[in-house]
Design a protein around this motif. Structure first.
Motif, PDB file in Angstrom:
ATOM      1  N   GLN A  30       0.654  -1.116  -0.043  1.00  0.00           N
ATOM      2  CA  GLN A  30       0.104  -0.093  -0.014  1.00  0.00           C
ATOM      3  C   GLN A  30       0.776   1.240  -0.084  1.00  0.00           C
ATOM      4  O   GLN A  30       0.264   2.319  -0.352  1.00  0.00           O
ATOM      5  CB  GLN A  30      -0.971  -0.065   1.173  1.00  0.00           C
ATOM      6  CG  GLN A  30      -2.013  -1.115   1.137  1.00  0.00           C
ATOM      7  CD  GLN A  30      -2.898  -1.273   2.418  1.00  0.00           C
ATOM      8  OE1 GLN A  30      -2.295  -0.587   3.473  1.00  0.00           O
ATOM      9  NE2 GLN A  30      -4.016  -1.964   2.402  1.00  0.00           N
ATOM     10  N   ARG A  31       2.089   1.185   0.482  1.00  0.00           N
ATOM     11  CA  ARG A  31       2.935   2.406   0.687  1.00  0.00           C
ATOM     12  C   ARG A  31       3.234   2.786  -0.835  1.00  0.00           C
ATOM     13  O   ARG A  31       3.741   2.224  -1.673  1.00  0.00           O
ATOM     14  CB  ARG A  31       4.107   2.109   1.631  1.00  0.00           C
ATOM     15  CG  ARG A  31       3.914   2.382   2.933  1.00  0.00           C
ATOM     16  CD  ARG A  31       4.849   2.328   3.815  1.00  0.00           C
ATOM     17  NE  ARG A  31       6.289   2.797   3.640  1.00  0.00           N
ATOM     18  CZ  ARG A  31       7.152   2.686   4.300  1.00  0.00           C
ATOM     19  NH1 ARG A  31       7.372   2.340   5.396  1.00  0.00           N
ATOM     20  NH2 ARG A  31       8.468   3.018   3.922  1.00  0.00           N
ATOM     21  N   TYR A  32       3.199   4.229  -0.793  1.00  0.00           N
ATOM     22  CA  TYR A  32       3.799   5.082  -1.937  1.00  0.00           C
ATOM     23  C   TYR A  32       4.935   4.794  -2.526  1.00  0.00           C
ATOM     24  O   TYR A  32       5.303   4.440  -3.796  1.00  0.00           O
ATOM     25  CB  TYR A  32       3.295   6.478  -1.913  1.00  0.00           C
ATOM     26  CG  TYR A  32       3.744   7.430  -3.207  1.00  0.00           C
ATOM     27  CD1 TYR A  32       2.681   7.109  -4.280  1.00  0.00           C
ATOM     28  CD2 TYR A  32       4.803   8.132  -3.332  1.00  0.00           C
ATOM     29  CE1 TYR A  32       2.954   7.903  -5.416  1.00  0.00           C
ATOM     30  CE2 TYR A  32       5.002   8.764  -4.268  1.00  0.00           C
ATOM     31  CZ  TYR A  32       4.249   8.630  -5.621  1.00  0.00           C
ATOM     32  OH  TYR A  32       4.472   9.370  -6.533  1.00  0.00           O
ATOM     33  N   ASP A  33       5.994   4.774  -1.611  1.00  0.00           N
ATOM     34  CA  ASP A  33       7.385   4.623  -2.069  1.00  0.00           C
ATOM     35  C   ASP A  33       7.732   3.272  -2.486  1.00  0.00           C
ATOM     36  O   ASP A  33       8.820   3.263  -3.057  1.00  0.00           O
ATOM     37  CB  ASP A  33       8.219   5.186  -0.847  1.00  0.00           C
ATOM     38  CG  ASP A  33       8.030   4.590   0.570  1.00  0.00           C
ATOM     39  OD1 ASP A  33       6.876   4.052   0.670  1.00  0.00           O
ATOM     40  OD2 ASP A  33       9.072   4.383   1.241  1.00  0.00           O
ATOM     41  N   PHE A  34       6.722   2.251  -2.157  1.00  0.00           N
ATOM     42  CA  PHE A  34       7.145   0.877  -2.933  1.00  0.00           C
ATOM     43  C   PHE A  34       6.279   0.769  -4.160  1.00  0.00           C
ATOM     44  O   PHE A  34       6.191  -0.592  -4.500  1.00  0.00           O
ATOM     45  CB  PHE A  34       6.534  -0.005  -1.626  1.00  0.00           C
ATOM     46  CG  PHE A  34       7.576  -0.186  -0.374  1.00  0.00           C
ATOM     47  CD1 PHE A  34       9.061  -0.351  -0.660  1.00  0.00           C
ATOM     48  CD2 PHE A  34       7.091  -0.087   0.888  1.00  0.00           C
ATOM     49  CE1 PHE A  34       9.774  -0.167   0.417  1.00  0.00           C
ATOM     50  CE2 PHE A  34       7.899  -0.082   1.826  1.00  0.00           C
ATOM     51  CZ  PHE A  34       9.209  -0.308   1.575  1.00  0.00           C
ATOM     52  N   LYS A  35       5.641   1.762  -4.450  1.00  0.00           N
ATOM     53  CA  LYS A  35       4.609   1.526  -5.947  1.00  0.00           C
ATOM     54  C   LYS A  35       5.728   1.225  -6.917  1.00  0.00           C
ATOM     55  O   LYS A  35       6.866   1.827  -7.172  1.00  0.00           O
ATOM     56  CB  LYS A  35       3.637   2.599  -6.072  1.00  0.00           C
ATOM     57  CG  LYS A  35       2.614   2.756  -5.168  1.00  0.00           C
ATOM     58  CD  LYS A  35       1.460   1.834  -5.628  1.00  0.00           C
ATOM     59  CE  LYS A  35       0.291   1.984  -4.834  1.00  0.00           C
ATOM     60  NZ  LYS A  35       0.136   1.099  -3.603  1.00  0.00           N
ATOM     61  N   SER A  54      16.124  -2.113  -5.451  1.00  0.00           N
ATOM     62  CA  SER A  54      17.205  -1.631  -5.036  1.00  0.00           C
ATOM     63  C   SER A  54      17.536  -2.088  -3.536  1.00  0.00           C
ATOM     64  O   SER A  54      16.566  -2.554  -2.953  1.00  0.00           O
ATOM     65  CB  SER A  54      17.235  -0.031  -4.959  1.00  0.00           C
ATOM     66  OG  SER A  54      16.310   0.392  -3.878  1.00  0.00           O
ATOM     67  N   ALA A  55      18.833  -2.094  -3.361  1.00  0.00           N
ATOM     68  CA  ALA A  55      19.080  -2.610  -1.959  1.00  0.00           C
ATOM     69  C   ALA A  55      18.491  -1.556  -0.772  1.00  0.00           C
ATOM     70  O   ALA A  55      18.066  -2.104   0.103  1.00  0.00           O
ATOM     71  CB  ALA A  55      20.751  -2.464  -1.734  1.00  0.00           C
ATOM     72  N   GLU A  56      18.452  -0.380  -1.077  1.00  0.00           N
ATOM     73  CA  GLU A  56      17.829   0.544  -0.092  1.00  0.00           C
ATOM     74  C   GLU A  56      16.551   0.016   0.019  1.00  0.00           C
ATOM     75  O   GLU A  56      15.822   0.250   1.340  1.00  0.00           O
ATOM     76  CB  GLU A  56      18.051   2.091  -0.263  1.00  0.00           C
ATOM     77  CG  GLU A  56      19.441   2.625  -0.497  1.00  0.00           C
ATOM     78  CD  GLU A  56      20.204   2.132  -1.881  1.00  0.00           C
ATOM     79  OE1 GLU A  56      19.423   1.932  -2.896  1.00  0.00           O
ATOM     80  OE2 GLU A  56      21.401   2.044  -1.610  1.00  0.00           O
ATOM     81  N   ARG A  57      15.546   0.034  -0.737  1.00  0.00           N
ATOM     82  CA  ARG A  57      14.439  -0.600  -0.694  1.00  0.00           C
ATOM     83  C   ARG A  57      14.030  -1.760   0.102  1.00  0.00           C
ATOM     84  O   ARG A  57      13.309  -2.174   0.644  1.00  0.00           O
ATOM     85  CB  ARG A  57      13.466  -0.482  -2.145  1.00  0.00           C
ATOM     86  CG  ARG A  57      13.404   1.029  -2.710  1.00  0.00           C
ATOM     87  CD  ARG A  57      12.166   0.923  -3.647  1.00  0.00           C
ATOM     88  NE  ARG A  57      11.978   2.206  -3.765  1.00  0.00           N
ATOM     89  CZ  ARG A  57      12.339   3.114  -4.826  1.00  0.00           C
ATOM     90  NH1 ARG A  57      13.200   2.374  -5.722  1.00  0.00           N
ATOM     91  NH2 ARG A  57      12.061   4.167  -5.099  1.00  0.00           N
ATOM     92  N   VAL A  58      15.055  -2.688  -0.447  1.00  0.00           N
ATOM     93  CA  VAL A  58      14.932  -4.029   0.464  1.00  0.00           C
ATOM     94  C   VAL A  58      15.032  -3.903   1.905  1.00  0.00           C
ATOM     95  O   VAL A  58      14.389  -4.326   2.671  1.00  0.00           O
ATOM     96  CB  VAL A  58      16.006  -5.237  -0.230  1.00  0.00           C
ATOM     97  CG1 VAL A  58      16.078  -6.133   0.657  1.00  0.00           C
ATOM     98  CG2 VAL A  58      15.689  -5.319  -1.515  1.00  0.00           C
TER      99      VAL A  58
END
Length: 164
Positions: A30-35, A54-58
């Motif tokens: 649901q989070r915008y930064d994970f769309k 990306s590593a940061e998102r993981v």
């Protein structure tokens, strides 16, 4: 008077981990930064798999998951993430974690040595499979041992059970 004793164990409530994972998966979806970044967290057998572009998102997914675990009372030491470095394959980064169940022989030996060296006199510690039985004539001594072990730097989530 008979000895009093308790067992030191390292168990994980699989249901609570599952609930935390499902909550984290829902938040990630649901989070915008994970769309549109291919972000997900799922079970793969007994392994927890976190994926993103990306590593940061993981690591952000891991952060969400860890906050859910803490909220559900699951120790972060119960999840083994290896070196915590997301692995890249093509455009996808993955991080895998496994649940750690039972005391390893290494940790059990560390704990018995700690009890022997720093614990009160008259306390016995025995390794029994993946558990540790601690016994003493004095209940106060057992309380001291529990306090000592809670402060110990051991890479395992400890619980104290069968106190009698």
């Amino acid at each position: 008077m008979a000895d009093s004793s308790f067992d030191v164990v390292s168990k994980v409530d699989r249901q609570e981990v599952d609930n935390a994972l499902n909550q984290a998966a829902k938040e990630v979806s649901q989070r915008y930064d994970f769309k549109n970044v291919g972000a997900s967290i799922t079970w793969s057998g007994d392994t927890i798999v976190m994926v993103a572009n990306s590593a940061e998102r993981v690591l952000a997914i891991l952060d969400v998951f860890q906050s859910k675990l803490v909220r559900r009372g699951v120790s972060l030491k119960a999840i083994d993430l290896g070196d915590k470095e997301p692995k890249a394959s093509g455009k996808e980064y993955r991080l895998e974690g496994t649940l750690k169940e039972g005391l390893s022989q290494e940790n059990a030996k560390k704990l018995t040595k700690l009890i022997r060296d720093e614990g009160p006199k008259g306390v016995k510690a025995q390794i029994q499979g993946d558990e540790l039985r601690v016994s003493s004539k004095s209940r106060d001594a057992l309380q001291e041992v529990i306090a000592l072990l809670k402060g110990a730097e051991i890479d395992a989530a400890l619980q104290f059970v069968n106190y009698r």
